[in-house]
Write a protein that holds these residues in place. Structure first.
Motif, PDB file in Angstrom:
ATOM      1  N   VAL A 139       0.011  -1.686   1.765  1.00 53.64           N
ATOM      2  CA  VAL A 139       0.035  -0.988   0.476  1.00 53.64           C
ATOM      3  C   VAL A 139       0.717  -1.866  -0.567  1.00 53.64           C
ATOM      4  N   GLY A 140       1.818  -2.517  -0.168  1.00 57.80           N
ATOM      5  CA  GLY A 140       2.514  -3.418  -1.086  1.00 57.80           C
ATOM      6  C   GLY A 140       1.597  -4.548  -1.546  1.00 57.80           C
ATOM      7  N   GLU A 141       0.864  -5.112  -0.589  1.00 61.60           N
ATOM      8  CA  GLU A 141      -0.034  -6.212  -0.955  1.00 61.60           C
ATOM      9  C   GLU A 141      -1.103  -5.752  -1.942  1.00 61.60           C
ATOM     10  N   ARG A 142      -1.690  -4.567  -1.692  1.00 56.88           N
ATOM     11  CA  ARG A 142      -2.725  -4.043  -2.600  1.00 56.88           C
ATOM     12  C   ARG A 142      -2.145  -3.801  -3.987  1.00 56.88           C
ATOM     13  N   TRP A 143      -0.899  -3.344  -4.029  1.00 57.52           N
ATOM     14  CA  TRP A 143      -0.242  -3.115  -5.330  1.00 57.52           C
ATOM     15  C   TRP A 143       0.010  -4.452  -6.030  1.00 57.52           C
ATOM     16  N   HIS A 144       0.513  -5.420  -5.266  1.00 56.15           N
ATOM     17  CA  HIS A 144       0.779  -6.736  -5.856  1.00 56.15           C
ATOM     18  C   HIS A 144      -0.499  -7.358  -6.417  1.00 56.15           C
ATOM     19  N   GLN A 145      -1.638  -7.104  -5.730  1.00 54.95           N
ATOM     20  CA  GLN A 145      -2.905  -7.681  -6.200  1.00 54.95           C
ATOM     21  C   GLN A 145      -3.506  -6.891  -7.369  1.00 54.95           C
ATOM     22  N   GLY A 146      -2.858  -5.779  -7.733  1.00 55.05           N
ATOM     23  CA  GLY A 146      -3.357  -4.973  -8.850  1.00 55.05           C
ATOM     24  C   GLY A 146      -4.487  -4.033  -8.452  1.00 55.05           C
ATOM     25  N   HIS A 147      -4.677  -3.814  -7.130  1.00 53.10           N
ATOM     26  CA  HIS A 147      -5.771  -2.947  -6.683  1.00 53.10           C
ATOM     27  C   HIS A 147      -5.320  -1.512  -6.435  1.00 53.10           C
ATOM     28  N   LEU A 148      -4.031  -1.273  -6.499  1.00 50.48           N
ATOM     29  CA  LEU A 148      -3.515   0.086  -6.233  1.00 50.48           C
ATOM     30  C   LEU A 148      -2.531   0.429  -7.355  1.00 50.48           C
ATOM     31  N   THR A 149      -2.586   1.661  -7.839  1.00 48.90           N
ATOM     32  CA  THR A 149      -1.687   2.028  -8.948  1.00 48.90           C
ATOM     33  C   THR A 149      -0.255   2.176  -8.442  1.00 48.90           C
ATOM     34  N   ILE A 150       0.697   2.095  -9.384  1.00 45.75           N
ATOM     35  CA  ILE A 150       2.105   2.293  -9.018  1.00 45.75           C
ATOM     36  C   ILE A 150       2.277   3.688  -8.411  1.00 45.75           C
ATOM     37  N   ALA A 151       1.556   4.666  -8.978  1.00 44.40           N
ATOM     38  CA  ALA A 151       1.719   6.048  -8.503  1.00 44.40           C
ATOM     39  C   ALA A 151       1.340   6.164  -7.018  1.00 44.40           C
ATOM     40  N   VAL A 152       0.196   5.583  -6.650  1.00 39.45           N
ATOM     41  CA  VAL A 152      -0.251   5.684  -5.251  1.00 39.45           C
ATOM     42  C   VAL A 152       0.708   4.897  -4.351  1.00 39.45           C
ATOM     43  N   GLU A 153       1.134   3.721  -4.811  1.00 37.41           N
ATOM     44  CA  GLU A 153       2.109   2.930  -4.018  1.00 37.41           C
ATOM     45  C   GLU A 153       3.378   3.757  -3.786  1.00 37.41           C
ATOM     46  N   HIS A 154       3.881   4.383  -4.865  1.00 42.38           N
ATOM     47  CA  HIS A 154       5.120   5.188  -4.724  1.00 42.38           C
ATOM     48  C   HIS A 154       4.903   6.341  -3.745  1.00 42.38           C
ATOM     49  N   TYR A 155       3.735   6.976  -3.860  1.00 45.74           N
ATOM     50  CA  TYR A 155       3.445   8.119  -2.989  1.00 45.74           C
ATOM     51  C   TYR A 155       3.520   7.690  -1.513  1.00 45.74           C
ATOM     52  N   VAL A 156       2.893   6.562  -1.181  1.00 42.39           N
ATOM     53  CA  VAL A 156       2.894   6.122   0.227  1.00 42.39           C
ATOM     54  C   VAL A 156       4.296   5.655   0.637  1.00 42.39           C
ATOM     55  N   THR A 157       4.939   4.855  -0.230  1.00 48.44           N
ATOM     56  CA  THR A 157       6.271   4.346   0.114  1.00 48.44           C
ATOM     57  C   THR A 157       7.232   5.505   0.380  1.00 48.44           C
ATOM     58  N   LYS A 158       7.188   6.527  -0.480  1.00 50.39           N
ATOM     59  CA  LYS A 158       8.099   7.676  -0.288  1.00 50.39           C
ATOM     60  C   LYS A 158       7.772   8.432   0.999  1.00 50.39           C
ATOM     61  N   LEU A 159       6.487   8.555   1.290  1.00 51.83           N
ATOM     62  CA  LEU A 159       6.077   9.258   2.512  1.00 51.83           C
ATOM     63  C   LEU A 159       6.611   8.519   3.749  1.00 51.83           C
ATOM     64  N   ILE A 160       6.495   7.196   3.731  1.00 59.77           N
ATOM     65  CA  ILE A 160       6.981   6.386   4.855  1.00 59.77           C
ATOM     66  C   ILE A 160       8.492   6.566   4.982  1.00 59.77           C
ATOM     67  N   GLN A 161       9.179   6.501   3.841  1.00 61.66           N
ATOM     68  CA  GLN A 161      10.644   6.634   3.880  1.00 61.66           C
ATOM     69  C   GLN A 161      11.056   8.010   4.398  1.00 61.66           C
ATOM     70  N   GLN A 162      10.346   9.055   3.927  1.00 65.76           N
ATOM     71  CA  GLN A 162      10.670  10.411   4.402  1.00 65.76           C
ATOM     72  C   GLN A 162      10.545  10.507   5.914  1.00 65.76           C
ATOM     73  N   LYS A 163       9.463   9.924   6.431  1.00 68.07           N
ATOM     74  CA  LYS A 163       9.252   9.992   7.888  1.00 68.07           C
ATOM     75  C   LYS A 163      10.397   9.305   8.627  1.00 68.07           C
ATOM     76  N   MET A 164      10.759   8.127   8.163  1.00 70.79           N
ATOM     77  CA  MET A 164      11.816   7.378   8.859  1.00 70.79           C
ATOM     78  C   MET A 164      13.132   8.164   8.795  1.00 70.79           C
ATOM     79  N   PHE A 165      13.454   8.707   7.608  1.00 66.96           N
ATOM     80  CA  PHE A 165      14.732   9.409   7.487  1.00 66.96           C
ATOM     81  C   PHE A 165      14.723  10.726   8.253  1.00 66.96           C
ATOM     82  N   SER A 166      13.583  11.431   8.232  1.00 68.21           N
ATOM     83  CA  SER A 166      13.613  12.732   8.899  1.00 68.21           C
ATOM     84  C   SER A 166      13.827  12.532  10.399  1.00 68.21           C
TER      85      SER A 166
END
Ligand code: B12
Length: 306
Positions: A139-166
Motif C-alpha cells: 500500500v505504501g508503494e502504491r501511495w508513493h507511486q501516486g496510484h493510491l490516494t492518501i485517504a485509502v492509504e490512511h484507511y489501510v494503515t489504520k486498519l493494520i495498526q488497529q489489528k496489531m494493537f487489539s
C-alpha cells in the motif's frame, strides 16, 4: 488473539484430531478453552505449543518426558526457543493481490472480509509477517507511486495498526519479564516495523513499553531514566545521507551511553558500517531479534550475581 477449532488446528500442525485430543486428555499438554457450545478453542499460543511438542518429538524426546515437564514449563521453553521459520515469513502473494484489487476502486466490505478472514485462520504472528507487513509495504508503494490516494492509504494503515494493537492489548502484561522500550527515533514516522517488534517482544514474555514513531533522544533518555529498561529497541526505516546518519547515531549514543540500545529496519541496516564502533547494536532482521530476546530472557531468569 485468534482462536481455532480442532479441525483447523489439525491442518495448522499436521497432527490428527485424535492425537491432539489424547495429548490434552492423557498428558495435559495443551489447554484449550471451551466455547459456549462446548467446542474446544485453541489460542495461537496453544497451536504453537502443539507444533513445538511435535518438533521436540521428531528430535527424539518422548511424550512421557514432555508430559512430565508440564504445560507451563513447556510454554516458557517454547517462548524462548520458538524460531520464526522462513515459511512463516513468505508473503501470501495471492491474498495480497486480492486485497490490493479491492482498494482501487475501494470495496471496503470486500477488503475487510478478505483481510479479517485470512487473519482469523492463521496464527497471528504468521499473519503479521505474511500479510500485515507486506500489505503495508504494498500500500505504501502504491501511495508513493501516486496510484493510491492518501485517504485509502490512511484507511489501510489504520486498519493494520488497529489489528496489531487489539491483539497486543489482549496479551497479559508480564510485569516480571525484562523491560523493553520500543519505538522509532526522531524523524522516523514509518511505524509498522516497530509495531511488529513490539508484538513479538510481548509474545515472548517481555514487559513492553511501546512509544511509537518520532521520539527525540532527550525524551527517550529521560523516559529510560524513569523506567530502567533492560533493552531499548528502535526501528529505522528511512535511509539517511552519511551526514544525517552520523548525526542520528550521535543522538542515539546519548541513550546508549546509559542503556542497552539495539536498532533494526532497512534504514538501520544501511548504517551498518557507521554503527560498528559504537555501543549501538544492529539487529539484521526478526530472526536476529528473536535471538536477542532469547538472550535477554535467559539473563533475566538467572539470579543476579550482584
Ligand atoms: C509503507 C511506507 C510508507 C507508509 C508508512 C505507514 C506507517 N505509518 O508506517 C506511508 C505511505 C504513510 C509512507 C509515508 C512516507 N514515506 Co514511505 N515508505 C513506505 C514503504 C513502501 C515501506 C516501508 C515499510 O514500512 N517497510 C516495512 C519495514 C518494517 O521493513 P524493514 O524496515 O525492512 O524492517 C523489517 C525488519 O528489519 C524488521 N524491523 C523493522 N524495524 C526493526 C527494529 C528492530 C530493532 C529489529 C530487530 C527489526 C526491525 O521488521 C521488518 C520485517 O520484515 C517504503 C518503500 C519500501 N518498499 O521500502 C517507503 C519509504 C520508506 N518511504 C519514504 C518516504 C520518503 C516517505 C515520506 C517521508 C514521503 C513524504 N514525502 O511524505 C512519508 C513520511 C512518513 C509518514 N508521514 O508516515 C522513502 C524513504 C526514503 C529514504 N530516504 O529511505 C521510501 C524508501 C520510499 C522511497 N522509495 O522513496 N511511507
Amino acid at each position: 488473539m485468534n482462536t481455532h477449532r480442532i479441525h483447523r488446528v489439525a491442518k495448522l500442525t499436521g497432527l490428527s484430531k485424535d492425537v491432539i485430543r489424547v495429548w490434552e486428555r492423557r498428558y495435559g499438554l495443551v489447554k484449550p478453552s471451551r466455547s459456549s457450545n462446548r467446542y474446544r478453542e485453541y489460542s495461537d499460543e496453544e497451536v504453537a505449543l502443539l507444533r513445538f511438542v511435535k518438533a521436540q518429538m521428531e528430535e527424539g524426546t518422548t511424550i512421557g518426558a514432555l508430559a512430565g515437564e508440564g504445560h507451563d514449563s513447556l510454554i516458557a521453553r517454547m517462548r524462548l526457543a520458538r524460531p520464526i521459520s522462513s515459511e512463516e515469513q513468505q508473503p501470501h502473494e495471492r491474498l495480497l493481490d486480492e486485497l490490493m484489487g479491492a482498494l482501487d476502486p475501494l470495496d471496503k466490505a470486500g477488503f475487510e472480509r478478505r483481510l479479517n478472514g485470512a487473519v482469523a485462520v492463521i496464527p497471528f504472528e504468521e499473519a503479521v509477517q505474511r500479510v500485515l507487513l507486506p500489505l503495508q509495504c504494498r500500500v505504501g508503494e502504491r501511495w508513493h507511486q501516486g496510484h493510491l490516494t492518501i485517504a485509502v492509504e490512511h484507511y489501510v494503515t489504520k486498519l493494520i495498526q488497529q489489528k496489531m494493537f487489539s491483539v497486543m492489548n489482549q496479551l497479559s502484561v508480564n510485569e516480571s519479564g525484562p523491560c523493553v522500550l520500543i519505538g522509532c527515533p526522531e524523524g522516523e514516522s514509518h511505524e509498522i516495523g516497530a509495531q511488529a517488534v513490539a508484538y513479538i517482544a510481548a509474545t515472548r514474555g517481555c514487559h513492553v513499553y511501546y512509544l511509537g514513531p518520532n521520539l527525540p533522544s532527550s525524551d527517550l533518555l529521560s523516559f529510560c531514566d524513569r523506567i530502567h529498561p533492560d533493552l531499548v529497541l528502535l526501528s529505522i526505516t528511512e535511509t539517511k545521507s552519511d551526514a544525517d546518519a552520523r548525526r542520528q547515531i550521535q543522538e542515539l549514543e546519548i541513550v546508549s551511553a546509559h542503556w542497552p540500545v539495539a536498532v533494526g529496519g532497512q534504514g538501520a541496516r544501511a548504517m551498518g558500517e557507521l554503527l560498528r564502533d559504537t555501543k549501538i547494536e544492529l539487529l539484521d532482521d526478526l530472526t536476529a531479534l528473536q535471538r536477542r530476546l532469547m538472550t535477554l530472557l535467559l539473563q533475566h531468569m538467572l539470579p543476579s550475581r550482584g
